[in-house]
Scaffold this motif. Structure first.
Motif, PDB file in Angstrom:
ATOM      1  N   THR A  40       0.843  -1.192   0.000  1.00 23.15           N
ATOM      2  CA  THR A  40       0.000   0.000   0.000  1.00 23.15           C
ATOM      3  C   THR A  40       0.878   1.241   0.000  1.00 23.15           C
ATOM      4  O   THR A  40       1.809   1.349   0.779  1.00 23.15           O
ATOM      5  N   ILE A  45      -4.801   5.000   5.328  1.00 22.21           N
ATOM      6  CA  ILE A  45      -5.747   4.098   4.683  1.00 22.21           C
ATOM      7  C   ILE A  45      -7.108   4.326   5.322  1.00 22.21           C
ATOM      8  O   ILE A  45      -7.248   4.188   6.545  1.00 22.21           O
ATOM      9  N   SER A  52      -1.401   1.835   7.786  1.00 19.33           N
ATOM     10  CA  SER A  52      -0.128   1.834   7.070  1.00 19.33           C
ATOM     11  C   SER A  52       1.017   2.027   8.050  1.00 19.33           C
ATOM     12  O   SER A  52       0.820   2.349   9.220  1.00 19.33           O
TER      13      SER A  52
END
Length: 111
Positions: A40, A45, A52
């Motif tokens: 990611t 997020i 994250s």
């Protein structure tokens, strides 16, 4: 002998600092970030179940801000002068509330 004591206290400070960093990193979810957020690229997020690595670092720093506020409040209890005590109390609560505000701000960005 004094050199040995200074070296021992420096080593104890390093070990305590490493312990705090490890404890706060685990408390802020470094395991979740390392397992769930692989690949990611987003800093935040927008879900509550995944975070994250950037979020983990920010949460760890927020925990250290709260620790600094608690340490200021603890120093206020040991202060002798009333003016110093009031200043330490005010700054301790301000730093603690600032950390709390940053935590709520991060949660509101995730929702």
């Amino acid at each position: 002998m004094a050199m040995f004591i200074a070296g021992a206290s420096r080593m104890a400070l390093i070990v305590a600092g490493g312990y705090l960093v490890a404890f706060f990193a685990l408390a802020s979810g470094v395991v979740n970030a390392s397992i769930e957020a692989v690949g990611t690229r987003a800093f935040i997020i927008p879900t509550r179940s995944v975070q994250s690595l950037g979020e983990t670092v920010v949460i760890t720093l927020i925990l250290f801000v709260g620790l600094a506020g608690i340490m200021l409040l603890q120093r206020a209890a040991k202060a002798n002068a009333a003016r110093t005590q009031r200043a330490l109390l005010a700054s301790g609560f301000a730093v603690l509330l600032g950390g709390l505000f940053l935590g709520y701000l991060l949660v509101s960005l995730k929702l």
